[in-house]
Write a protein that holds these residues in place. Structure first.
Motif, short mmCIF file in Angstrom:
data_model
loop_
_atom_site.label_atom_id
_atom_site.label_comp_id
_atom_site.label_asym_id
_atom_site.label_seq_id
_atom_site.Cartn_x
_atom_site.Cartn_y
_atom_site.Cartn_z
N PRO A 109 0.66 -1.16 0.12
CA PRO A 109 0.00 -0.18 -0.06
C PRO A 109 0.60 1.22 0.03
N ARG A 110 1.88 1.08 0.61
CA ARG A 110 2.91 2.36 0.64
C ARG A 110 3.62 2.73 -0.66
N GLN A 111 3.75 1.59 -1.30
CA GLN A 111 4.31 1.98 -2.83
C GLN A 111 3.23 2.50 -3.63
N LEU A 112 2.18 1.97 -3.49
CA LEU A 112 1.03 2.37 -4.23
C LEU A 112 0.70 3.75 -4.10
N ALA A 113 0.61 4.02 -2.76
CA ALA A 113 0.56 5.41 -2.14
C ALA A 113 1.61 6.41 -3.17
N ALA A 114 2.64 5.97 -2.85
CA ALA A 114 3.86 6.72 -3.66
C ALA A 114 3.67 7.07 -5.13
N ALA A 115 3.32 5.77 -5.83
CA ALA A 115 3.07 5.98 -7.19
C ALA A 115 1.82 7.04 -7.37
N ARG A 116 0.78 6.68 -6.69
CA ARG A 116 -0.24 7.95 -6.94
C ARG A 116 0.23 9.20 -6.72
N GLU A 117 1.25 9.57 -5.87
CA GLU A 117 1.81 10.74 -5.70
C GLU A 117 2.92 11.11 -6.81
N ALA A 118 3.27 10.11 -7.45
CA ALA A 118 4.11 10.55 -8.58
C ALA A 118 3.17 10.57 -9.72
N GLY A 119 2.22 10.64 -10.03
CA GLY A 119 1.44 10.82 -11.01
C GLY A 119 0.56 9.52 -11.65
N LEU A 120 0.69 8.55 -10.90
CA LEU A 120 -0.08 7.38 -11.40
C LEU A 120 -1.67 7.58 -11.45
N THR A 121 -2.30 7.65 -12.35
CA THR A 121 -3.76 7.99 -12.05
C THR A 121 -4.78 6.62 -12.50
N ILE A 122 -3.93 5.86 -13.08
CA ILE A 122 -5.33 4.57 -13.42
C ILE A 122 -5.74 3.94 -12.33
N SER A 123 -6.83 3.38 -12.64
CA SER A 123 -7.70 2.57 -11.49
C SER A 123 -7.02 1.27 -10.88
N ASP A 124 -7.34 1.02 -9.73
CA ASP A 124 -6.86 -0.22 -9.30
C ASP A 124 -7.29 -1.36 -10.03
N ARG A 125 -8.56 -1.34 -10.60
CA ARG A 125 -9.15 -2.37 -11.46
C ARG A 125 -8.21 -2.48 -13.00
N THR A 126 -8.10 -1.36 -13.47
CA THR A 126 -7.30 -1.37 -14.71
C THR A 126 -6.01 -1.90 -14.37
N ILE A 127 -5.13 -1.61 -13.40
CA ILE A 127 -3.94 -2.15 -12.80
C ILE A 127 -4.13 -3.56 -12.78
N ARG A 128 -5.17 -4.16 -12.22
CA ARG A 128 -5.36 -5.64 -12.29
C ARG A 128 -5.40 -6.26 -13.57
N ALA A 129 -6.21 -5.51 -14.44
CA ALA A 129 -6.39 -6.19 -15.65
C ALA A 129 -5.27 -6.09 -16.43
N GLN A 130 -4.50 -5.19 -16.43
CA GLN A 130 -3.27 -5.09 -17.34
C GLN A 130 -2.39 -6.10 -16.51
N GLN A 131 -2.21 -6.46 -15.29
CA GLN A 131 -1.22 -7.47 -14.65
C GLN A 131 -1.82 -8.72 -15.23
N ALA A 132 -3.07 -8.96 -15.23
CA ALA A 132 -3.43 -10.32 -15.80
C ALA A 132 -3.49 -10.45 -17.18
N GLY A 133 -3.29 -9.63 -17.93
CA GLY A 133 -3.11 -9.71 -19.42
C GLY A 133 -4.51 -9.28 -20.00
N ILE A 134 -5.40 -9.24 -19.45
CA ILE A 134 -6.90 -8.88 -20.00
C ILE A 134 -6.97 -7.83 -20.63
N ARG A 135 -6.26 -6.69 -20.54
CA ARG A 135 -6.50 -5.33 -20.96
C ARG A 135 -4.92 -4.93 -21.31
N ALA A 136 -5.05 -4.27 -22.64
CA ALA A 136 -3.53 -3.72 -23.20
C ALA A 136 -3.79 -2.45 -22.98
N PRO A 137 -2.71 -1.72 -22.05
CA PRO A 137 -2.54 -0.28 -21.93
C PRO A 137 -2.28 0.35 -23.27
#
Length: 191
Positions: free
Chosen positions: A54-82
């Motif tokens: 959670p600390r890493q994800l919070a730092a990523a959000r502060e660094a400008g990561l705006t994609i949703s958690d759902r999108t991140i999970r879909a990209q990690q699973a290979g379901i959705r191409a970024p």
């Protein structure tokens, strides 16, 4: 006094601003992921790094990561191409978070308990400059003991600040010839 050499290269000299080599060297010492973000492996590694806690994800959000958690999970699973924009956003956030995470350790390694780090300045390439216009510029070394400002602006990703910090903190310590080392062919140091 950065930008002393305003018309650098007018007579054919070849070189790069020293702070650019410093940023490249600090990036290599930080140990970024080698695979590009455009590959499946590179994307998966960056997303794993940014979401490992959670600390890493919070730092990523502060660094400008705006994609949703759902999108991140879909990209990690290979379901959705970024998209290309999302890939740039993920890579920029990864670099910013990685720099934040390694900067304290890197600063300690470079300062070496006050002993500093030896830095090599390789002068500009003057092979294309006419003989009467060539300067006598030699290879120089300097022991740098103050890395706090340099690492701080590198961590923030501030290119202009890194240029000013490099010239103000290091290059001017070369003495009256410091203007000859604002542009170089290489800057070398290890930590």
């Amino acid at each position: 006094m950065p930008e002393w050499n305003i018309a650098f290269g007018a007579y054919g000299a070849q070189g790069v601003k020293g702070h650019e080599f410093v940023a490249r060297r600090l990036d290599s010492l930080a140990g970024f992921i080698a695979s590009p973000v455009t590959t499946r492996r590179g994307l998966a590694a960056r997303l794993r790094y940014l979401t490992s806690s959670p600390r890493q994800l919070a730092a990523a959000r502060e660094a400008g990561l705006t994609i949703s958690d759902r999108t991140i999970r879909a990209q990690q699973a290979g379901i959705r191409a970024p998209s290309a924009r999302t890939l740039r956003e993920i890579d920029a956030a990864y670099q910013r978070v990685r720099r934040q995470n390694v900067s304290r350790h890197l600063l300690a390694r470079l300062n070496r308990q006050g002993r500093g780090t030896r830095v090599e300045f390789h002068p500009v390439n003057q092979s294309a400059v006419d003989r009467p216009r060539q300067r006598v510029v030699e290879y120089r070394t300097l022991n740098v003991r103050k890395w706090e400002r340099i690492v701080g602006v590198w961590e923030a990703g501030d290119d202009a600040g890194l240029d000013a910090a490099w010239v103000d903190e290091v290059v001017v310590d070369l003495g009256s010839q410091w203007g000859q080392y604002e542009y170089v062919t290489n800057i070398g140091f290890a930590a």
